[in-house]
Design a protein around this motif. Structure first.
Motif, PDB file in Angstrom:
ATOM      1  N   LEU A   1     -31.724 -28.324  25.459  1.00  0.00           N
ATOM      2  CA  LEU A   1     -30.576 -27.516  25.040  1.00  0.00           C
ATOM      3  C   LEU A   1     -29.497 -27.491  26.115  1.00  0.00           C
ATOM      4  O   LEU A   1     -28.299 -27.649  25.821  1.00  0.00           O
ATOM      5  CB  LEU A   1     -31.034 -26.092  24.716  1.00  0.00           C
ATOM      6  N   VAL A   2     -29.899 -27.312  27.360  1.00  0.00           N
ATOM      7  CA  VAL A   2     -28.938 -27.306  28.476  1.00  0.00           C
ATOM      8  C   VAL A   2     -28.210 -28.646  28.560  1.00  0.00           C
ATOM      9  O   VAL A   2     -26.999 -28.700  28.806  1.00  0.00           O
ATOM     10  CB  VAL A   2     -29.650 -26.986  29.807  1.00  0.00           C
ATOM     11  N   ALA A   3     -28.924 -29.729  28.340  1.00  0.00           N
ATOM     12  CA  ALA A   3     -28.312 -31.063  28.398  1.00  0.00           C
ATOM     13  C   ALA A   3     -27.230 -31.219  27.337  1.00  0.00           C
ATOM     14  O   ALA A   3     -26.145 -31.753  27.612  1.00  0.00           O
ATOM     15  CB  ALA A   3     -29.384 -32.138  28.233  1.00  0.00           C
ATOM     16  N   VAL A   4     -27.503 -30.741  26.132  1.00  0.00           N
ATOM     17  CA  VAL A   4     -26.521 -30.847  25.045  1.00  0.00           C
ATOM     18  C   VAL A   4     -25.264 -30.037  25.372  1.00  0.00           C
ATOM     19  O   VAL A   4     -24.128 -30.511  25.209  1.00  0.00           O
ATOM     20  CB  VAL A   4     -27.139 -30.378  23.708  1.00  0.00           C
ATOM     21  N   VAL A   5     -25.452 -28.809  25.835  1.00  0.00           N
ATOM     22  CA  VAL A   5     -24.310 -27.948  26.169  1.00  0.00           C
ATOM     23  C   VAL A   5     -23.501 -28.555  27.319  1.00  0.00           C
ATOM     24  O   VAL A   5     -22.260 -28.614  27.278  1.00  0.00           O
ATOM     25  CB  VAL A   5     -24.795 -26.525  26.538  1.00  0.00           C
ATOM     26  N   ALA A   6     -24.188 -29.019  28.352  1.00  0.00           N
ATOM     27  CA  ALA A   6     -23.496 -29.589  29.517  1.00  0.00           C
ATOM     28  C   ALA A   6     -22.714 -30.842  29.133  1.00  0.00           C
ATOM     29  O   ALA A   6     -21.580 -31.051  29.592  1.00  0.00           O
ATOM     30  CB  ALA A   6     -24.507 -29.921  30.612  1.00  0.00           C
ATOM     31  N   LEU A   7     -23.264 -31.677  28.270  1.00  0.00           N
ATOM     32  CA  LEU A   7     -22.559 -32.875  27.824  1.00  0.00           C
ATOM     33  C   LEU A   7     -21.316 -32.516  27.005  1.00  0.00           C
ATOM     34  O   LEU A   7     -20.279 -33.172  27.103  1.00  0.00           O
ATOM     35  CB  LEU A   7     -23.483 -33.767  26.997  1.00  0.00           C
ATOM     36  N   GLY A   8     -21.426 -31.451  26.201  1.00  0.00           N
ATOM     37  CA  GLY A   8     -20.271 -30.995  25.438  1.00  0.00           C
ATOM     38  C   GLY A   8     -19.134 -30.553  26.352  1.00  0.00           C
ATOM     39  O   GLY A   8     -17.970 -30.908  26.135  1.00  0.00           O
ATOM     40  N   LEU A   9     -19.463 -29.797  27.394  1.00  0.00           N
ATOM     41  CA  LEU A   9     -18.453 -29.344  28.343  1.00  0.00           C
ATOM     42  C   LEU A   9     -17.855 -30.520  29.125  1.00  0.00           C
ATOM     43  O   LEU A   9     -16.641 -30.585  29.340  1.00  0.00           O
ATOM     44  CB  LEU A   9     -19.072 -28.339  29.320  1.00  0.00           C
ATOM     45  N   ALA A  10     -18.719 -31.457  29.525  1.00  0.00           N
ATOM     46  CA  ALA A  10     -18.245 -32.623  30.272  1.00  0.00           C
ATOM     47  C   ALA A  10     -17.321 -33.478  29.414  1.00  0.00           C
ATOM     48  O   ALA A  10     -16.277 -33.962  29.881  1.00  0.00           O
ATOM     49  CB  ALA A  10     -19.433 -33.454  30.747  1.00  0.00           C
ATOM     50  N   GLY A  11     -17.680 -33.657  28.140  1.00  0.00           N
ATOM     51  CA  GLY A  11     -16.847 -34.437  27.227  1.00  0.00           C
ATOM     52  C   GLY A  11     -15.488 -33.804  27.021  1.00  0.00           C
ATOM     53  O   GLY A  11     -14.461 -34.494  26.979  1.00  0.00           O
ATOM     54  N   GLY A  12     -15.454 -32.491  26.902  1.00  0.00           N
ATOM     55  CA  GLY A  12     -14.186 -31.794  26.738  1.00  0.00           C
ATOM     56  C   GLY A  12     -13.290 -31.932  27.953  1.00  0.00           C
ATOM     57  O   GLY A  12     -12.071 -32.082  27.831  1.00  0.00           O
TER      58      GLY A  12
END
Length: 494
Positions: A435-446
């Motif tokens: 779950l942390v990986a998905v959230v962190a990737l979303g923030l990084a992509g933004g």
């Protein structure tokens, strides 16, 4: 299962993969500087055309691991040596026939997939590609012998030394002879692996002669039933790389094929880093199946947890690093490369999660699930590649391959549930990490999307994912298990 041997094989395999990736990272930058993305694309598509001749091993290379390992476990070294000799002789002869036929067919089909601008270069490279293929088939057969004896560490060390030779020769020859120099270097690499692995095998299995010449008809027939099932995997793989690269060249162009080749190199090397430890499972599972078959599922669960623990941060980190990698490797932010990296990362992550199941099925001889899942991957890739490639160009071809990888992996895991009673689920104590990986990737992509070419934002994306995953990775109990594997592996290698 021999824990020290498996750990040693895992550590050496992972080390070889890391060093190999570093070598090829530098080498591909050299190739890109000399021949450009278009030239790299030509070489990539030409190599893909040799895929059909890979059926020349009849699946014997894969079956040799299981049959040799079973005989080594029973102490029948002479039989194990004859298994390997029969495999090498069979593959060498059949590969020669199919390489010749494949060359004729590929030469006729090149104009269908290669644009006119790259056609002459492709025709020049084609003979070298098929000679390289023959050496790859023979060296694969010899390597299966080392795998069957449990000496994956020797095999990985030799492959790395041959890769050093390939990079050194290619570095020199590509400057003077262009892509032809690269092709000749690859032929030398294949020959070196075959010769060195055979001499190493003779030290491990003393019943092996100086030159492979014995062909045992009874052993060949015994292996054939299993190997033909394994061969079905090779046939389905014809719908993988050859189709994808041909469609990429057709719908995306040679430059897109070049960037696809570079992105694929990153992901296959990263996957190899994770899979390197799991490859040791096949001979170990084959031996375990002979003595304690009830323990196979227990071994799978232990390896599967470590697989998730390694795969989540590694794949998330490389996806986040794609813009930075583009800047360092290509010299600028290249959107086609970054998009390809992101899409392939999702597909190869799913594929990596199915790795332990693949090697369990391979070691126990339950080939039905493997064939079915590979067929799913191939059909989705081929059909989806044509449809999405026509609609979206090169990105559509990449998307189709991503869907094929993910759905094929899902199919294999569902078969694992059905055939061995192993439920499809994220290991409970790893759900927070995912779950942390998905959230962190979303923030990084933004962050990157706001200004893609910014080096500072590219670094920030890597920092977000690294910081987010650091604490859960450190606190999970798998860290100690991984360190235990490393300690056993280093101790066994000393």
């Amino acid at each position: 299962m021999d824990g020290r041997r498996a750990s040693r094989n895992a550590v050496v395999g992972a080390t070889q993969t890391l060093l190999s990736a570093a070598l090829l990272f530098v080498f591909y930058r050299r190739i890109l500087d000399v021949v450009g993305a278009d030239g790299l694309g030509v070489w990539s598509v030409v190599l893909a055309t040799t895929g059909v001749a890979r059926i020349g091993d009849l699946g014997l290379t894969g079956s040799a691991v299981k049959f040799a390992a079973g005989r080594v476990a029973r102490g029948a070294d002479d039989e194990a040596a004859r298994v390997i000799e029969t495999t090498v002789v069979s593959v060498a002869l059949l590969g020669l026939l199919l390489a010749g036929a494949g060359y004729v067919a590929a030469r006729a089909l090149l104009p269908v997939f290669i644009p006119e601008v790259g056609l002459e270069a492709a025709r020049t490279l084609l003979p070298f590609a098929f000679v390289s293929l023959w050496f790859a088939l023979v060296s694969g057969a010899v390597q299966s012998g080392l795998d069957g004896t449990g000496r994956l560490d020797l095999r990985n060390g030799i492959v790395f030394l041959a890769q050093v030779a390939y990079v050194w020769l290619g570095w020199v020859w590509v400057a003077s002879d262009g892509l032809v120099g690269l092709a000749v270097a690859q032929v030398v690499q294949g020959a070196l692996i075959a010769l060195l692995c055979w001499f190493a095998l003779r030290r491990v299995l003393q019943a092996t002669p100086l030159v492979p010449w014995r062909w045992d008809r009874a052993l060949f027939r015994e292996m054939l039933a299993y190997s033909l099932q394994y061969q079905a995997l090779s046939l389905t793989r014809l719908l993988y790389e050859p189709v994808t690269k041909a469609l990429m060249s057709r719908f995306g162009g040679l430059e897109a094929a070049g960037y696809y080749e570079m992105a694929t190199l990153v992901w296959t090397k990263l996957r190899s880093l994770v899979i390197a430890a799991q490859q040791a499972l096949t001979p170990e599972i084959a031996m375990l199946e002979e003595s304690r078959p009830e323990a196979v599922n227990e071994v799978y669960r232990a390896v599967n947890g470590l697989n998730w623990y390694l795969s989540v941060p590694l794949f998330a980190g490389i996806i986040a690093a794609a813009p930075l990698l583009s800047t360092v490797w290509i010299g600028r932010y290249e959107e086609a490369f970054v998009v390809t990296m992101a899409l392939l990362g999702v597909g190869w992550f799913a594929n990596a999660l199915s790795g332990p199941g693949f090697f369990v099925f391979l070691g126990t001889g339950q080939m039905g699930g493997l064939v079915a899942s590979h067929l799913t991957t191939g059909v989705v890739n081929a059909v989806g590649g044509v449809i999405l490639g026509w609609a979206l160009g090169g990105a559509g071809v990449t998307l189709a391959w991503t869907l094929g990888l993910a759905l094929g992996a899902l199919h294999l895991l569902l078969r694992l549930d059905r055939d061995r009673g192993i439920r499809l689920a994220v290991p409970p104590n790893l759900r927070i990490l995912a779950l942390v990986a998905v959230v962190a990737l979303g923030l990084a992509g933004g962050l990157v999307a706001a200004e893609p070419a910014s080096l500072l934002r590219a670094l920030g994306a890597v920092g977000i994912v690294g910081a987010g995953l650091a604490l859960p990775v450190w606190r999970l109990p798998y860290r100690e298990r991984l360190m235990g594997v490393l300690r056993r592996g280093i101790g066994a290698s000393a």
